[in-house]
Design a protein around this motif. Sequence first.
Motif, PDB file in Angstrom:
ATOM      1  N   ILE A 167      -0.981   4.808  -3.533  1.00  0.00           N
ATOM      2  CA  ILE A 167       0.082   5.135  -4.489  1.00  0.00           C
ATOM      3  C   ILE A 167       0.932   3.884  -4.689  1.00  0.00           C
ATOM      4  O   ILE A 167       1.444   3.311  -3.733  1.00  0.00           O
ATOM      5  CB  ILE A 167       0.964   6.302  -3.990  1.00  0.00           C
ATOM      6  N   ASP A 168       1.071   3.474  -5.924  1.00  0.00           N
ATOM      7  CA  ASP A 168       1.763   2.232  -6.248  1.00  0.00           C
ATOM      8  C   ASP A 168       3.216   2.246  -5.765  1.00  0.00           C
ATOM      9  O   ASP A 168       3.970   3.169  -6.064  1.00  0.00           O
ATOM     10  CB  ASP A 168       1.712   2.024  -7.767  1.00  0.00           C
ATOM     11  N   ARG A 169       3.591   1.207  -5.018  1.00  0.00           N
ATOM     12  CA  ARG A 169       4.937   1.166  -4.417  1.00  0.00           C
ATOM     13  C   ARG A 169       6.041   1.167  -5.468  1.00  0.00           C
ATOM     14  O   ARG A 169       7.127   1.699  -5.237  1.00  0.00           O
ATOM     15  CB  ARG A 169       5.090  -0.059  -3.493  1.00  0.00           C
ATOM     16  N   PHE A 170       5.771   0.567  -6.643  1.00  0.00           N
ATOM     17  CA  PHE A 170       6.814   0.484  -7.667  1.00  0.00           C
ATOM     18  C   PHE A 170       7.091   1.847  -8.297  1.00  0.00           C
ATOM     19  O   PHE A 170       8.222   2.142  -8.682  1.00  0.00           O
ATOM     20  CB  PHE A 170       6.446  -0.579  -8.708  1.00  0.00           C
ATOM     21  N   HIS A 171       6.052   2.695  -8.357  1.00  0.00           N
ATOM     22  CA  HIS A 171       6.262   4.058  -8.840  1.00  0.00           C
ATOM     23  C   HIS A 171       7.084   4.861  -7.824  1.00  0.00           C
ATOM     24  O   HIS A 171       7.908   5.694  -8.205  1.00  0.00           O
ATOM     25  CB  HIS A 171       4.919   4.757  -9.070  1.00  0.00           C
ATOM     26  N   VAL A 172       6.838   4.601  -6.527  1.00  0.00           N
ATOM     27  CA  VAL A 172       7.583   5.325  -5.487  1.00  0.00           C
ATOM     28  C   VAL A 172       9.052   4.897  -5.494  1.00  0.00           C
ATOM     29  O   VAL A 172       9.950   5.732  -5.436  1.00  0.00           O
ATOM     30  CB  VAL A 172       6.954   5.089  -4.090  1.00  0.00           C
ATOM     31  N   GLN A 213       8.140  -4.954   5.245  1.00  0.00           N
ATOM     32  CA  GLN A 213       7.694  -5.303   6.599  1.00  0.00           C
ATOM     33  C   GLN A 213       6.171  -5.377   6.704  1.00  0.00           C
ATOM     34  O   GLN A 213       5.465  -4.645   6.021  1.00  0.00           O
ATOM     35  CB  GLN A 213       8.203  -4.258   7.599  1.00  0.00           C
ATOM     36  N   PRO A 214       5.656  -6.250   7.584  1.00  0.00           N
ATOM     37  CA  PRO A 214       4.199  -6.355   7.790  1.00  0.00           C
ATOM     38  C   PRO A 214       3.715  -5.260   8.751  1.00  0.00           C
ATOM     39  O   PRO A 214       3.509  -5.487   9.948  1.00  0.00           O
ATOM     40  CB  PRO A 214       4.035  -7.755   8.406  1.00  0.00           C
ATOM     41  N   LEU A 215       3.571  -4.051   8.252  1.00  0.00           N
ATOM     42  CA  LEU A 215       3.234  -2.894   9.077  1.00  0.00           C
ATOM     43  C   LEU A 215       1.773  -2.498   8.924  1.00  0.00           C
ATOM     44  O   LEU A 215       1.148  -2.792   7.912  1.00  0.00           O
ATOM     45  CB  LEU A 215       4.121  -1.702   8.679  1.00  0.00           C
ATOM     46  N   THR A 216       1.255  -1.794   9.924  1.00  0.00           N
ATOM     47  CA  THR A 216      -0.052  -1.148   9.776  1.00  0.00           C
ATOM     48  C   THR A 216       0.170   0.146   8.986  1.00  0.00           C
ATOM     49  O   THR A 216       1.311   0.578   8.793  1.00  0.00           O
ATOM     50  CB  THR A 216      -0.671  -0.793  11.138  1.00  0.00           C
ATOM     51  N   VAL A 217      -0.929   0.778   8.589  1.00  0.00           N
ATOM     52  CA  VAL A 217      -0.828   2.047   7.848  1.00  0.00           C
ATOM     53  C   VAL A 217      -0.079   3.080   8.690  1.00  0.00           C
ATOM     54  O   VAL A 217       0.825   3.770   8.196  1.00  0.00           O
ATOM     55  CB  VAL A 217      -2.224   2.571   7.450  1.00  0.00           C
ATOM     56  N   ASN A 238      -1.095   4.038   2.504  1.00  0.00           N
ATOM     57  CA  ASN A 238      -2.265   3.160   2.336  1.00  0.00           C
ATOM     58  C   ASN A 238      -1.899   1.800   1.746  1.00  0.00           C
ATOM     59  O   ASN A 238      -2.687   0.857   1.806  1.00  0.00           O
ATOM     60  CB  ASN A 238      -3.323   3.835   1.456  1.00  0.00           C
ATOM     61  N   TYR A 239      -0.692   1.691   1.183  1.00  0.00           N
ATOM     62  CA  TYR A 239      -0.208   0.403   0.683  1.00  0.00           C
ATOM     63  C   TYR A 239      -0.268  -0.663   1.783  1.00  0.00           C
ATOM     64  O   TYR A 239      -0.544  -1.842   1.520  1.00  0.00           O
ATOM     65  CB  TYR A 239       1.229   0.554   0.173  1.00  0.00           C
ATOM     66  N   PHE A 240      -0.017  -0.249   3.022  1.00  0.00           N
ATOM     67  CA  PHE A 240       0.075  -1.210   4.118  1.00  0.00           C
ATOM     68  C   PHE A 240      -1.287  -1.745   4.572  1.00  0.00           C
ATOM     69  O   PHE A 240      -1.342  -2.646   5.408  1.00  0.00           O
ATOM     70  CB  PHE A 240       0.840  -0.588   5.298  1.00  0.00           C
TER      71      PHE A 240
END
Length: 247
Positions: free
Chosen positions: A93-98, A165-169, A203-205
Amino acid sequence: MHRKNTGWAGVKRIGIDEISKRKGHQNFATVIGDVEAGKLIEVIDSHQQEDIIEILKQQPIEVRAKVEEVSVDMWGGFPKVVKKVFPNAVVVIDRFHVMKLVNEELNKIRRQSGVSDRGSKFILLKNGKDLTAEEKTKLEEILKRSKRLGKAYEWKEEFRAIYEQPLTVEEGKRQIQGWLDQARVVYSEASTTIRNHLDGISNYFRNRTTSGAMEGINNRIKLIKRQAYGFVNFNNFRERLLACFSD
């Protein structure tokens, strides 16, 4: 009939979006783009799920199996399309839409709080780290007027910070769940939608894939439409678009 299109070769990350075929009309075409290359790879004369699936399935399964991620908005039909057409792809899901969803509710809270100063919407929705010294002073004045608006702004910035942040899913999912548990008291609408789409949002991450390139593709399509003074025949329109992006 098989639609001749060589733009799919080696594509791993795509975006699916919609464009209005005619200005002011609720008449949409579906646009598929290679988000890594910023190239258009397909245009479909429909916004209906079954039509999109039928057209996309005309690509060989070995081509479709190579697609790893599909970036979409939260429209109900797109994730179903991905599941049916791309066997090895995850929905992102696109982060900019969220963020747009969160910002829209923040703006609603601004209006409910009676804050209507000129420029107040812009300052509240702008990324906090990008505010000028003057804007920060104005922001402090605005937030003093409403405790609820102050919390809403704070949580908006916290939500945006998760994406940075550099996170895992799994880490991303945990942080968003923690945000939802707190922020739902203010962000009732946005938090419900985010919770319903949590897996796709998290899933972005994986690779920080977004549909950002789709905006550039859509803007170029609009320019081509204007230069051509509209197209009566959709197939001619599609061929023209694909040719323009194959340069």
